[in-house]
Design a protein around this motif. Structure first.
Motif, PDB file in Angstrom:
ATOM      1  N   LEU A  17      38.383  -6.862  44.708  1.00  0.00           N
ATOM      2  CA  LEU A  17      39.209  -7.724  45.539  1.00  0.00           C
ATOM      3  C   LEU A  17      38.995  -7.487  47.034  1.00  0.00           C
ATOM      4  CD1 LEU A  17      41.524  -9.847  45.493  1.00  0.00           C
ATOM      5  CD2 LEU A  17      43.115  -7.929  45.526  1.00  0.00           C
ATOM      6  N   LEU A  18      38.987  -6.218  47.463  1.00  0.00           N
ATOM      7  CA  LEU A  18      38.944  -5.883  48.886  1.00  0.00           C
ATOM      8  C   LEU A  18      37.604  -5.327  49.363  1.00  0.00           C
ATOM      9  CD1 LEU A  18      42.398  -4.128  49.396  1.00  0.00           C
ATOM     10  CD2 LEU A  18      41.799  -6.518  49.781  1.00  0.00           C
ATOM     11  N   GLY A  19      36.751  -4.941  48.433  1.00  0.00           N
ATOM     12  CA  GLY A  19      35.512  -4.280  48.819  1.00  0.00           C
ATOM     13  C   GLY A  19      35.723  -2.776  48.920  1.00  0.00           C
ATOM     14  N   VAL A  20      34.672  -2.082  49.230  1.00  0.00           N
ATOM     15  CA  VAL A  20      34.707  -0.625  49.322  1.00  0.00           C
ATOM     16  C   VAL A  20      35.381  -0.215  50.625  1.00  0.00           C
ATOM     17  CG1 VAL A  20      33.276   1.456  49.442  1.00  0.00           C
ATOM     18  CG2 VAL A  20      32.603  -0.427  47.975  1.00  0.00           C
ATOM     19  N   SER A  21      36.264   0.756  50.548  1.00  0.00           N
ATOM     20  CA  SER A  21      36.908   1.292  51.736  1.00  0.00           C
ATOM     21  C   SER A  21      35.872   2.034  52.576  1.00  0.00           C
ATOM     22  CB  SER A  21      38.032   2.255  51.335  1.00  0.00           C
ATOM     23  OG  SER A  21      38.513   2.937  52.464  1.00  0.00           O
ATOM     24  N   LEU A  22      35.770   1.687  53.849  1.00  0.00           N
ATOM     25  CA  LEU A  22      34.802   2.342  54.723  1.00  0.00           C
ATOM     26  C   LEU A  22      35.301   3.679  55.241  1.00  0.00           C
ATOM     27  CD1 LEU A  22      33.534  -0.734  56.747  1.00  0.00           C
ATOM     28  CD2 LEU A  22      32.473   0.382  54.786  1.00  0.00           C
ATOM     29  N   LEU A  23      36.619   3.895  55.145  1.00  0.00           N
ATOM     30  CA  LEU A  23      37.209   5.157  55.572  1.00  0.00           C
ATOM     31  C   LEU A  23      37.456   6.011  54.338  1.00  0.00           C
ATOM     32  CD1 LEU A  23      39.815   3.762  58.115  1.00  0.00           C
ATOM     33  CD2 LEU A  23      37.599   4.771  58.621  1.00  0.00           C
ATOM     34  N   ASN A  25      38.497   9.425  52.548  1.00  0.00           N
ATOM     35  CA  ASN A  25      39.285  10.638  52.747  1.00  0.00           C
ATOM     36  C   ASN A  25      38.693  11.723  51.846  1.00  0.00           C
ATOM     37  OD1 ASN A  25      41.236  12.669  52.735  1.00  0.00           O
ATOM     38  ND2 ASN A  25      42.904  11.229  52.991  1.00  0.00           N
ATOM     39  N   SER A  26      38.001  12.674  52.437  1.00  0.00           N
ATOM     40  CA  SER A  26      37.326  13.694  51.640  1.00  0.00           C
ATOM     41  C   SER A  26      38.305  14.681  50.995  1.00  0.00           C
ATOM     42  CB  SER A  26      36.309  14.450  52.497  1.00  0.00           C
ATOM     43  OG  SER A  26      36.928  15.023  53.613  1.00  0.00           O
ATOM     44  N   PHE A  27      39.547  14.699  51.445  1.00  0.00           N
ATOM     45  CA  PHE A  27      40.543  15.596  50.880  1.00  0.00           C
ATOM     46  C   PHE A  27      41.350  14.955  49.760  1.00  0.00           C
ATOM     47  CE2 PHE A  27      39.927  17.076  55.262  1.00  0.00           C
ATOM     48  CZ  PHE A  27      39.486  18.348  54.995  1.00  0.00           C
ATOM     49  N   ASP A  28      41.395  13.622  49.738  1.00  0.00           N
ATOM     50  CA  ASP A  28      42.208  12.922  48.747  1.00  0.00           C
ATOM     51  C   ASP A  28      41.462  11.679  48.260  1.00  0.00           C
ATOM     52  OD1 ASP A  28      44.125  11.766  47.157  1.00  0.00           O
ATOM     53  OD2 ASP A  28      45.653  11.630  48.711  1.00  0.00           O
ATOM     54  N   GLN A  29      40.795  11.789  47.122  1.00  0.00           N
ATOM     55  CA  GLN A  29      40.028  10.681  46.563  1.00  0.00           C
ATOM     56  C   GLN A  29      40.923   9.579  46.007  1.00  0.00           C
ATOM     57  OE1 GLN A  29      36.625  10.455  46.765  1.00  0.00           O
ATOM     58  NE2 GLN A  29      36.857  12.244  48.065  1.00  0.00           N
ATOM     59  N   ASN A  30      42.222   9.815  45.963  1.00  0.00           N
ATOM     60  CA  ASN A  30      43.162   8.828  45.440  1.00  0.00           C
ATOM     61  C   ASN A  30      43.861   8.044  46.545  1.00  0.00           C
ATOM     62  OD1 ASN A  30      42.866   9.199  42.594  1.00  0.00           O
ATOM     63  ND2 ASN A  30      43.784  11.210  42.887  1.00  0.00           N
ATOM     64  N   ARG A  31      43.338   8.142  47.761  1.00  0.00           N
ATOM     65  CA  ARG A  31      43.853   7.347  48.882  1.00  0.00           C
ATOM     66  C   ARG A  31      42.682   6.615  49.520  1.00  0.00           C
ATOM     67  NH1 ARG A  31      47.416   9.055  54.165  1.00  0.00           N
ATOM     68  NH2 ARG A  31      46.824   7.231  55.376  1.00  0.00           N
ATOM     69  N   TRP A  32      42.820   5.324  49.602  1.00  0.00           N
ATOM     70  CA  TRP A  32      41.812   4.490  50.255  1.00  0.00           C
ATOM     71  C   TRP A  32      42.451   3.845  51.470  1.00  0.00           C
ATOM     72  CZ3 TRP A  32      39.231   1.205  45.827  1.00  0.00           C
ATOM     73  CH2 TRP A  32      38.616   2.062  44.911  1.00  0.00           C
ATOM     74  N   ASP A  33      41.762   3.906  52.607  1.00  0.00           N
ATOM     75  CA  ASP A  33      42.260   3.318  53.846  1.00  0.00           C
ATOM     76  C   ASP A  33      41.330   2.208  54.317  1.00  0.00           C
ATOM     77  OD1 ASP A  33      44.608   5.020  54.548  1.00  0.00           O
ATOM     78  OD2 ASP A  33      43.105   6.591  54.462  1.00  0.00           O
TER      79      ASP A  33
END
Length: 66
Positions: A17-23, A25-33
């Motif tokens: 739907l949104l595409g790959v998150s470009l940001l 988070n190397s500490f939390d793979q379960n958060r996409w920004d």
């Protein structure tokens, strides 16, 4: 497209739907920004930030900052 997000969607469905998150988070793979900017005449007129949280590959929380 943000309005089409639904809690419980898989990471694959969100990525479609949104595409790959470009940001990443190397500490939390379960958060996409995601960050969106609207430019007019070479000037930024609008910026939005979206944070998506996942648990067990399912979307659990959507945070939008305007």
């Amino acid at each position: 497209q943000i309005n089409q997000l639904k809690l419980g969607m898989s990471k694959g469905e969100v990525k479609y739907l949104l595409g790959v998150s470009l940001l990443q988070n190397s500490f939390d793979q379960n958060r996409w920004d995601y960050v969106y900017t609207l430019n007019k005449g070479g000037k930024i007129v609008e910026t939005k930030q979206l944070s998506l949280h996942f648990k067990n590959d399912k979307l659990t929380k959507v945070e939008q900052v305007n």
